[in-house]
Scaffold this motif. Sequence first.
Motif, PDB file in Angstrom:
ATOM      1  N   SER A 188       0.847  -1.203   0.000  1.00  0.00           N
ATOM      2  CA  SER A 188       0.000   0.000   0.000  1.00  0.00           C
ATOM      3  C   SER A 188       0.877   1.246   0.000  1.00  0.00           C
ATOM      4  CB  SER A 188      -0.898  -0.003   1.234  1.00  0.00           C
ATOM      5  OG  SER A 188      -0.122  -0.033   2.421  1.00  0.00           O
ATOM      6  N   LEU A 189       0.514   2.197  -0.855  1.00  0.00           N
ATOM      7  CA  LEU A 189       1.261   3.453  -0.938  1.00  0.00           C
ATOM      8  C   LEU A 189       0.923   4.311   0.272  1.00  0.00           C
ATOM      9  CD1 LEU A 189       3.082   5.412  -2.555  1.00  0.00           C
ATOM     10  CD2 LEU A 189       0.990   6.301  -3.602  1.00  0.00           C
ATOM     11  N   ILE A 190       1.931   4.675   1.054  1.00  0.00           N
ATOM     12  CA  ILE A 190       1.710   5.509   2.231  1.00  0.00           C
ATOM     13  C   ILE A 190       1.933   6.978   1.901  1.00  0.00           C
ATOM     14  CG2 ILE A 190       2.538   6.042   4.557  1.00  0.00           C
ATOM     15  CD1 ILE A 190       3.099   3.116   4.960  1.00  0.00           C
ATOM     16  N   GLY A 191       2.960   7.278   1.132  1.00  0.00           N
ATOM     17  CA  GLY A 191       3.240   8.667   0.785  1.00  0.00           C
ATOM     18  C   GLY A 191       4.503   8.774  -0.028  1.00  0.00           C
ATOM     19  N   ALA A 192       5.055   9.976  -0.056  1.00  0.00           N
ATOM     20  CA  ALA A 192       6.265  10.236  -0.839  1.00  0.00           C
ATOM     21  C   ALA A 192       7.282  10.976   0.015  1.00  0.00           C
ATOM     22  CB  ALA A 192       5.935  11.055  -2.083  1.00  0.00           C
ATOM     23  N   LEU A 193       8.507  10.496  -0.010  1.00  0.00           N
ATOM     24  CA  LEU A 193       9.618  11.170   0.649  1.00  0.00           C
ATOM     25  C   LEU A 193      10.204  12.163  -0.349  1.00  0.00           C
ATOM     26  CD1 LEU A 193      11.442  11.239   3.202  1.00  0.00           C
ATOM     27  CD2 LEU A 193      12.907   9.567   2.053  1.00  0.00           C
ATOM     28  N   VAL A 194      10.320  13.438   0.067  1.00  0.00           N
ATOM     29  CA  VAL A 194      10.707  14.502  -0.865  1.00  0.00           C
ATOM     30  C   VAL A 194      11.839  15.342  -0.289  1.00  0.00           C
ATOM     31  CG1 VAL A 194       9.906  16.541  -2.134  1.00  0.00           C
ATOM     32  CG2 VAL A 194       8.338  14.626  -1.749  1.00  0.00           C
ATOM     33  N   LEU A 195      12.799  15.648  -1.128  1.00  0.00           N
ATOM     34  CA  LEU A 195      13.862  16.591  -0.793  1.00  0.00           C
ATOM     35  C   LEU A 195      13.739  17.748  -1.779  1.00  0.00           C
ATOM     36  CD1 LEU A 195      16.278  16.626   1.262  1.00  0.00           C
ATOM     37  CD2 LEU A 195      17.732  16.030  -0.674  1.00  0.00           C
ATOM     38  N   SER A 196      13.642  18.971  -1.280  1.00  0.00           N
ATOM     39  CA  SER A 196      13.397  20.108  -2.178  1.00  0.00           C
ATOM     40  C   SER A 196      14.283  21.289  -1.811  1.00  0.00           C
ATOM     41  CB  SER A 196      11.930  20.531  -2.109  1.00  0.00           C
ATOM     42  OG  SER A 196      11.560  20.862  -0.777  1.00  0.00           O
ATOM     43  N   GLY A 197      14.442  22.182  -2.784  1.00  0.00           N
ATOM     44  CA  GLY A 197      15.250  23.374  -2.565  1.00  0.00           C
ATOM     45  C   GLY A 197      15.220  24.277  -3.779  1.00  0.00           C
ATOM     46  N   PRO A 198      15.899  25.405  -3.726  1.00  0.00           N
ATOM     47  CA  PRO A 198      15.956  26.304  -4.884  1.00  0.00           C
ATOM     48  C   PRO A 198      16.638  25.606  -6.058  1.00  0.00           C
ATOM     49  CG  PRO A 198      16.747  27.392  -2.884  1.00  0.00           C
ATOM     50  CD  PRO A 198      16.629  25.942  -2.562  1.00  0.00           C
ATOM     51  N   ALA A 199      16.140  25.862  -7.251  1.00  0.00           N
ATOM     52  CA  ALA A 199      16.697  25.214  -8.438  1.00  0.00           C
ATOM     53  C   ALA A 199      18.160  25.591  -8.648  1.00  0.00           C
ATOM     54  CB  ALA A 199      15.876  25.600  -9.663  1.00  0.00           C
ATOM     55  N   SER A 200      18.545  26.760  -8.161  1.00  0.00           N
ATOM     56  CA  SER A 200      19.934  27.198  -8.313  1.00  0.00           C
ATOM     57  C   SER A 200      20.887  26.403  -7.417  1.00  0.00           C
ATOM     58  CB  SER A 200      20.045  28.688  -7.971  1.00  0.00           C
ATOM     59  OG  SER A 200      19.602  28.930  -6.634  1.00  0.00           O
ATOM     60  N   ARG A 201      20.346  25.786  -6.362  1.00  0.00           N
ATOM     61  CA  ARG A 201      21.178  25.031  -5.426  1.00  0.00           C
ATOM     62  C   ARG A 201      20.987  23.521  -5.579  1.00  0.00           C
ATOM     63  NH1 ARG A 201      19.848  27.464  -0.529  1.00  0.00           N
ATOM     64  NH2 ARG A 201      18.430  25.782   0.049  1.00  0.00           N
ATOM     65  N   LEU A 202      19.741  23.093  -5.653  1.00  0.00           N
ATOM     66  CA  LEU A 202      19.460  21.666  -5.831  1.00  0.00           C
ATOM     67  C   LEU A 202      19.366  21.380  -7.328  1.00  0.00           C
ATOM     68  CD1 LEU A 202      18.960  18.986  -4.363  1.00  0.00           C
ATOM     69  CD2 LEU A 202      16.513  19.509  -4.379  1.00  0.00           C
ATOM     70  N   THR A 203      20.514  21.442  -7.983  1.00  0.00           N
ATOM     71  CA  THR A 203      20.581  21.171  -9.419  1.00  0.00           C
ATOM     72  C   THR A 203      20.505  19.667  -9.651  1.00  0.00           C
ATOM     73  OG1 THR A 203      22.988  21.016  -9.333  1.00  0.00           O
ATOM     74  CG2 THR A 203      22.038  23.205  -9.746  1.00  0.00           C
ATOM     75  N   ALA A 204      20.358  19.282 -10.902  1.00  0.00           N
ATOM     76  CA  ALA A 204      20.299  17.855 -11.235  1.00  0.00           C
ATOM     77  C   ALA A 204      21.589  17.160 -10.805  1.00  0.00           C
ATOM     78  CB  ALA A 204      20.070  17.679 -12.735  1.00  0.00           C
TER      79      ALA A 204
END
Length: 250
Positions: A188-204
């Motif tokens: 069963s899907l419980i949720g999503a673990l997410v890491l986020s930030g400004p695109a200028s810092r969290l680049t690909a």
Amino acid sequence: MVKIRPRPGVTGVASADRVLTVLTAFRTGDTAVELAELAERTGLIKSTIMRLMVSLESHGLITRMADGRYQLATEIMRLNTVYQDGLDLERHITPLLHRLTQETGETASFYVRHGAYRMCLYRVNSPHHLRLHMQPGDTRPMDAAAGAEALRTPYAMAEKMIKPMYSVGATDPHASSMALPIFGAGESLIGALVLSGPASRLTAEQAKSFYPLFQSAALELTRSLGGDALAIDLDEPAPKKTAKKKTAKA
């Protein structure tokens, strides 16, 4: 501090083991299962299964249909409700989010599906001044963001997933994020673990450097919530090959 007590040094009861073997033979997608199929799945003979089914039926765990097939009964649903009520998500998730933020410097969140939206359930903000400002309880659309994609991922696809999802500019043109779906018991899907930030810092490129850390956290959370650990490539570097020395011919 909670005192951890050792497990009792006793063995299980054979009859109880057989009952549980039959009960856990039911799989996701089963509506009703024939006796022959249960015998094949469990390795038990049909007469034994039939006797065990009488006990399971008397406790409301199994229903025997008119055509002789068996299906799980409503007591299973009640037990699942008890399990879900007793599963303290915050106790499992929040410490892991704090650790992710401390190790990456970015905002770590846990999202769940909320109707046509995704809702931030838990969140630990980045220590940087430049960050996305959201609070637990805030909602976002089910768009092309990594968190939304993770919440749309069925278990069959997640099982083959070897990389976290990454998006940039999906909800906010200046934001990027990476995510993995988290599954619990019964796929069963419980949720999503997410890491986020400004695109200028969290680049690909920066996100890729976080892959092993992020994947390990997702696996840890999946296990702690009762899910099966998915086979994920942790991007471990391949061992370097050493050149073979040439030996002079005699």
